[in-house]
Design a protein around this motif. Sequence first.
Motif, PDB file in Angstrom:
ATOM      1  N   TYR A 284       0.846  -1.191   0.000  1.00 30.28           N
ATOM      2  CA  TYR A 284       0.000   0.000   0.000  1.00 30.28           C
ATOM      3  C   TYR A 284       0.881   1.240   0.000  1.00 30.28           C
ATOM      4  N   ILE A 285       0.473   2.262  -0.783  1.00 33.42           N
ATOM      5  CA  ILE A 285       1.173   3.547  -0.791  1.00 33.42           C
ATOM      6  C   ILE A 285       0.168   4.632  -1.114  1.00 33.42           C
ATOM      7  N   GLU A 286       0.344   5.778  -0.482  1.00 39.92           N
ATOM      8  CA  GLU A 286      -0.603   6.887  -0.640  1.00 39.92           C
ATOM      9  C   GLU A 286       0.189   8.189  -0.671  1.00 39.92           C
ATOM     10  N   LEU A 287      -0.203   9.083  -1.594  1.00 38.98           N
ATOM     11  CA  LEU A 287       0.468  10.375  -1.735  1.00 38.98           C
ATOM     12  C   LEU A 287      -0.571  11.482  -1.699  1.00 38.98           C
ATOM     13  N   VAL A 288      -0.306  12.483  -0.868  1.00 35.73           N
ATOM     14  CA  VAL A 288      -1.155  13.668  -0.773  1.00 35.73           C
ATOM     15  C   VAL A 288      -0.286  14.872  -1.087  1.00 35.73           C
ATOM     16  N   VAL A 289      -0.670  15.646  -2.122  1.00 35.92           N
ATOM     17  CA  VAL A 289       0.063  16.840  -2.525  1.00 35.92           C
ATOM     18  C   VAL A 289      -0.781  18.054  -2.157  1.00 35.92           C
ATOM     19  N   TYR A 290      -0.166  18.989  -1.413  1.00 34.30           N
ATOM     20  CA  TYR A 290      -0.857  20.208  -1.000  1.00 34.30           C
ATOM     21  C   TYR A 290      -0.953  21.137  -2.201  1.00 34.30           C
ATOM     22  N   ASP A 291      -2.110  21.141  -2.841  1.00 31.85           N
ATOM     23  CA  ASP A 291      -2.341  21.983  -4.003  1.00 31.85           C
ATOM     24  C   ASP A 291      -3.784  22.472  -3.934  1.00 31.85           C
ATOM     25  N   ILE A 292      -4.167  23.275  -4.867  1.00 33.07           N
ATOM     26  CA  ILE A 292      -5.548  23.763  -4.924  1.00 33.07           C
ATOM     27  C   ILE A 292      -6.129  23.328  -6.258  1.00 33.07           C
ATOM     28  N   PRO A 293      -6.985  22.280  -6.292  1.00 30.92           N
ATOM     29  CA  PRO A 293      -7.310  21.406  -5.154  1.00 30.92           C
ATOM     30  C   PRO A 293      -6.169  20.415  -4.897  1.00 30.92           C
ATOM     31  N   TRP A 295      -3.891  17.045  -4.544  1.00 30.82           N
ATOM     32  CA  TRP A 295      -3.795  15.791  -5.293  1.00 30.82           C
ATOM     33  C   TRP A 295      -3.763  14.648  -4.281  1.00 30.82           C
ATOM     34  N   HIS A 296      -4.561  13.619  -4.549  1.00 28.39           N
ATOM     35  CA  HIS A 296      -4.641  12.486  -3.632  1.00 28.39           C
ATOM     36  C   HIS A 296      -4.572  11.200  -4.461  1.00 28.39           C
ATOM     37  N   ILE A 297      -3.462  10.434  -4.274  1.00 26.92           N
ATOM     38  CA  ILE A 297      -3.234   9.207  -5.057  1.00 26.92           C
ATOM     39  C   ILE A 297      -3.080   8.053  -4.086  1.00 26.92           C
ATOM     40  N   VAL A 298      -3.853   6.986  -4.306  1.00 27.59           N
ATOM     41  CA  VAL A 298      -3.805   5.808  -3.434  1.00 27.59           C
ATOM     42  C   VAL A 298      -3.630   4.582  -4.311  1.00 27.59           C
ATOM     43  N   LEU A 299      -2.649   3.753  -3.976  1.00 27.59           N
ATOM     44  CA  LEU A 299      -2.406   2.499  -4.688  1.00 27.59           C
ATOM     45  C   LEU A 299      -2.335   1.368  -3.662  1.00 27.59           C
ATOM     46  N   GLY A 300      -3.030   0.254  -3.926  1.00 27.76           N
ATOM     47  CA  GLY A 300      -3.009  -0.892  -3.024  1.00 27.76           C
ATOM     48  C   GLY A 300      -3.997  -0.734  -1.881  1.00 27.76           C
ATOM     49  N   GLU A 301      -3.917  -1.658  -0.935  1.00 24.97           N
ATOM     50  CA  GLU A 301      -4.799  -1.656   0.230  1.00 24.97           C
ATOM     51  C   GLU A 301      -3.975  -1.773   1.497  1.00 24.97           C
ATOM     52  N   LYS A 302      -4.450  -1.092   2.529  1.00 22.85           N
ATOM     53  CA  LYS A 302      -3.772  -1.158   3.810  1.00 22.85           C
ATOM     54  C   LYS A 302      -3.896  -2.563   4.396  1.00 22.85           C
ATOM     55  N   LYS A 303      -2.822  -2.999   5.065  1.00 22.25           N
ATOM     56  CA  LYS A 303      -2.825  -4.300   5.743  1.00 22.25           C
ATOM     57  C   LYS A 303      -2.445  -4.081   7.195  1.00 22.25           C
ATOM     58  N   MET A 322       2.396  14.753   1.803  1.00 20.16           N
ATOM     59  CA  MET A 322       2.612  13.635   2.729  1.00 20.16           C
ATOM     60  C   MET A 322       2.643  12.341   1.938  1.00 20.16           C
ATOM     61  N   LEU A 323       3.484  11.399   2.404  1.00 16.69           N
ATOM     62  CA  LEU A 323       3.571  10.077   1.793  1.00 16.69           C
ATOM     63  C   LEU A 323       3.319   9.039   2.876  1.00 16.69           C
ATOM     64  N   TYR A 324       2.392   8.112   2.592  1.00 17.44           N
ATOM     65  CA  TYR A 324       2.078   7.027   3.533  1.00 17.44           C
ATOM     66  C   TYR A 324       2.304   5.696   2.817  1.00 17.44           C
ATOM     67  N   TRP A 325       2.774   4.687   3.580  1.00 13.99           N
ATOM     68  CA  TRP A 325       2.954   3.367   2.980  1.00 13.99           C
ATOM     69  C   TRP A 325       2.997   2.276   4.041  1.00 13.99           C
ATOM     70  N   ASN A 326       2.596   1.082   3.604  1.00 14.03           N
ATOM     71  CA  ASN A 326       2.757  -0.144   4.403  1.00 14.03           C
ATOM     72  C   ASN A 326       3.993  -0.884   3.905  1.00 14.03           C
ATOM     73  N   GLU A 327       4.692  -1.540   4.824  1.00 15.22           N
ATOM     74  CA  GLU A 327       5.856  -2.323   4.401  1.00 15.22           C
ATOM     75  C   GLU A 327       6.019  -3.538   5.297  1.00 15.22           C
ATOM     76  N   GLU A 328       6.512  -4.597   4.664  1.00 12.94           N
ATOM     77  CA  GLU A 328       6.891  -5.780   5.415  1.00 12.94           C
ATOM     78  C   GLU A 328       8.238  -5.518   6.084  1.00 12.94           C
ATOM     79  N   LYS A 329       8.377  -5.912   7.321  1.00 11.67           N
ATOM     80  CA  LYS A 329       9.644  -5.707   8.017  1.00 11.67           C
ATOM     81  C   LYS A 329      10.741  -6.502   7.315  1.00 11.67           C
ATOM     82  N   THR A 330      11.908  -5.907   7.257  1.00 13.20           N
ATOM     83  CA  THR A 330      13.112  -6.488   6.633  1.00 13.20           C
ATOM     84  C   THR A 330      12.948  -6.697   5.126  1.00 13.20           C
ATOM     85  N   VAL A 331      11.883  -6.119   4.532  1.00 22.51           N
ATOM     86  CA  VAL A 331      11.692  -6.276   3.090  1.00 22.51           C
ATOM     87  C   VAL A 331      12.079  -5.001   2.359  1.00 22.51           C
TER      88      VAL A 331
END
Length: 569
Positions: A284-293, A295-303, A322-331
Amino acid sequence: MDDRRTTVLIKIANYLVLIIVITVVISLVMSSIMVSNKSDTELINVTGSLREQSYRLLYEMEYDSKNVDQSLQQYRSILYSSCLERINHEFWATEDVKLSYRTLADSWVQLEKYITNRDVDAYRLEIVDYVETIDKFVRDLQDMSERKRQIAFFLHIFRLILIVLMISYIIWFLKKEVMNPLDKLIFASTQIKLGQFDHIPLDTDKNNEIGRLSLAFTQMAKQLRKFYLQLENSVDEKTREVHRVNRSLSMLYRCSQLVTTNNLSTDILSQVLKEIMVHENLPYIELVVYDIPPWHIVLGEKKSHCQFNEAVLKVGEQELGMLYWNEEKTVSDQYTMQSTIRMLARLLYVRESQRNQKQLFLMEERSIIARELHDSLAQVLAYLKLQIALLKNSMQKDNADAKQKSLLIIKDFERVLNDGYAQLRELLSTFRLTVQEANLQLALEQVIDSLRNCTSMNITLDCSLPSHTFDALQLVNVLQIIREAVLNAIKHSQGTLIEIIGKVNNYGEYELIVRDNGIGIASLDEPKGHFGLNIMYERSVQLDAVLTIEKLNEGGTEVKLTLPNTLSA
């Protein structure tokens, strides 16, 4: 145990010293024998003379008695001489020789009595036995001398055999204690050279230099093997690290190619995020760009079982998203993610900067247009405003002179109005040039093409200055100065040729020259109602350049604009 006594060098030295000592001792013994043999020869000669002397005494007792005492004394000195007396104490003299000498001396005692008593018959009867005793003594001396020579010979043979044996032993010792271990060391070093650290066993138990060297070599090989294994592991680890960094750089390069070859948009950012997800195996990865309006991009699903991370995209103190993401440990690779965060922040920052730059450029263009209108058309309109006021005053008067003056004002008004219209068209051409291409060569060619239709004069261009010498604002001022100089030559020079030259002078400065072959400028004073020369000087000041206008001796006018070559820096 004393190490010095167990060294190979000391052992070999001891053997050599032993050989030398034995050789010296045997040589001394042989020398002693040779000296003794020389004495034996003398003894034999002396003893042989005793036999002659004993017969001579018999002769003298019979025929020459007066010399008997002298001969007797001489015989006694020979028989009891030191060389014969020494036999009793000589080391090499045998008991037979000593006994023969004592027998000889004892026999002479009786014979000497016969001589003293002049008993010739008794002496004659005993002389034969006495001579036989002398002969036996001589034979014993010869046997002793022969035995000495035999001993010397055997000592010489013994010395040679001993030397050969000792040298053979030293060679065998060197081969066993030095050469064989050295051969093993050489073979082991060859194995080490080939990377075979488990080399052949060496003689490490010997308590000498070779043993200690073999022990040190074995320990060194073990250390080298340990270091080699550590180095191999380190190289393998670095290789894996390089491959990982290479994959990360390849991914970042592909992402940078996407954003540099295309305008930044949500679709491009989605492709960039997809590249990151595939490379880092992110669910999962998500990107939010502070713009007018925004930008909000979401790929995958949260686990829920995956680690959740977030990072602020900012440059300096400016937060861009802001950037958000899920990751497997040690991956996932933290280095790659940090580089990705910095890349995204920089992309957004560059996008924001480009947008601000476009805004500033637009404002700059508007400022240029406003100033150009102020410097040219505003002055023309001000002049026309004054002329209209004069025309009104003249029309209020009803006489012939007022009408004539009004006609003159209207004619001058028409002339100034035409000049203003021409300047407006020139401004439009100039601004169109700066929008299309900020290239000096191309801009000058377009200026010349626009003026060729206005005159029959030949206009030439020779420009060797760099194409992008000036920025947009500087290019406007340079083109306006060149255009004004060419227009003045067309209107006033009455010549047939106008040359436009751009070059670098001997001082490294940029020079732009407009030269004609006409009658030459009459005066540098601006005529009333004309502002061209003043505007040219003002533009040169804005360029931090030097403008010179002069009449040439051979005819014509030269307008030279000299600029430092760091103008566009």
